[in-house]
Scaffold this active site. Structure first.
Site, PDB file in Angstrom:
ATOM      1  CG  LEU A   1      -2.043  -1.088   1.261  1.00 10.25           C
ATOM      2  CD1 LEU A   1      -2.638  -1.334   2.845  1.00 10.25           C
ATOM      3  CD2 LEU A   1      -2.866  -0.908   0.159  1.00 10.25           C
ATOM      4  CB  SER A   2       0.286   4.730  -0.665  1.00 12.41           C
ATOM      5  OG  SER A   2      -0.573   5.066   0.205  1.00 12.41           O
ATOM      6  CD  GLU A   3       3.198   6.715   3.176  1.00 11.51           C
ATOM      7  OE1 GLU A   3       4.044   6.037   4.207  1.00 11.51           O
ATOM      8  OE2 GLU A   3       3.501   7.423   2.577  1.00 11.51           O
ATOM      9  CB  THR A   4       2.736  -0.119   6.397  1.00  5.87           C
ATOM     10  OG1 THR A   4       2.248  -0.623   5.058  1.00  5.87           O
ATOM     11  CG2 THR A   4       2.539  -0.973   7.654  1.00  5.87           C
TER      12      THR A   4
ATOM     13  CB  CYS B   1       2.050   9.561   6.025  1.00  3.52           C
ATOM     14  SG  CYS B   1       0.792   8.590   5.061  1.00  3.52           S
TER      15      CYS B   1
END
Length: 208
Positions: free
Chosen positions: A44-47, A71
């Site tokens: 995903l774009s961020e964890t 983020c």
């Protein structure tokens, strides 16, 4: 070793909308290599990873390729997990991050509000590589962590098909393109192929 993973769709009331982030609560910090491998596998774009220390939570964010310093949607996602699965009596959560202390508050309507640091962009010269990457010359360009590229119309934002290889070579983390909207105040898109995010569905930190 087992680790809980939550997937939260931020900036929306509907499942499969908004911007999904993975959230991993930890009892203690794991090595950076392991955190990065988990984020890469989530893809995903961020964890977001958090560890509780006294009355605050330490929070870190990883894209599939690297750790980042700020983020938005993954911060909201982490707060949502804390409010709903760990400390449902809280109305405010404070995170300690690479960008300092960040606070997310929960209203009576269950809406979440967060206070993010301002990153005021400075006017800058227009890099030739940026024009070639986006394919259209903008009206203005600003630079902070990311390039903020201002166009004149929503239609321009919709039709831009960026060259990701060229964007990846720029001297910024990402590129924000924006213009006045036809029916809203403004529209925007965010590209960050350098950190493994070709285009982010919604980007909170792009609006700091």
């Amino acid at each position: 070793m087992g680790i809980q993973i939550f997937q939260v769709d931020a900036f929306t009331k509907h499942v499969f909308k908004g911007n999904p982030a993975a959230v991993c609560p930890l009892n203690e910090w794991l090595g950076d290599y392991i955190l990065q491998k988990i984020a890469a596998e989530n893809n995903l774009s961020e964890t977001a990873f958090f560890v509780k220390k006294n009355d605050i939570y330490e929070l870190r964010w990883f894209t599939p390729k690297t750790e980042v310093d700020l983020c938005g949607h993954a911060t909201l996602a982490a707060a949502f997990v804390i409010f709903n699965f760990f400390e449902d009596s809280l109305h405010s959560v404070t995170f300690e991050t690479m960008s300092g202390k960040l606070v997310v508050e929960k209203e009576e309507t269950d809406l979440l509000f967060m206070d993010f640091p301002s990153r005021r962009g400075q006017p800058c010269d227009l890099p030739e590589e940026l024009i070639r990457a986006l394919g259209e010359e903008p009206a203005e360009v600003f630079l902070s962590r990311d390039y903020l590229v201002v166009y004149e119309s929503e239609n321009q934002i919709k039709r831009i098909n960026p060259n990701m290889d060229l964007l990846e070579k720029l001297d910024s983390l990402g590129v924000i393109i924006t213009a006045p909207g036809d029916e809203v105040d403004f529209v925007s898109r965010f590209f960050a192929p350098k950190v493994g995010v070709p285009e982010d569905p919604v980007t909170g930190s792009a609006h700091c």
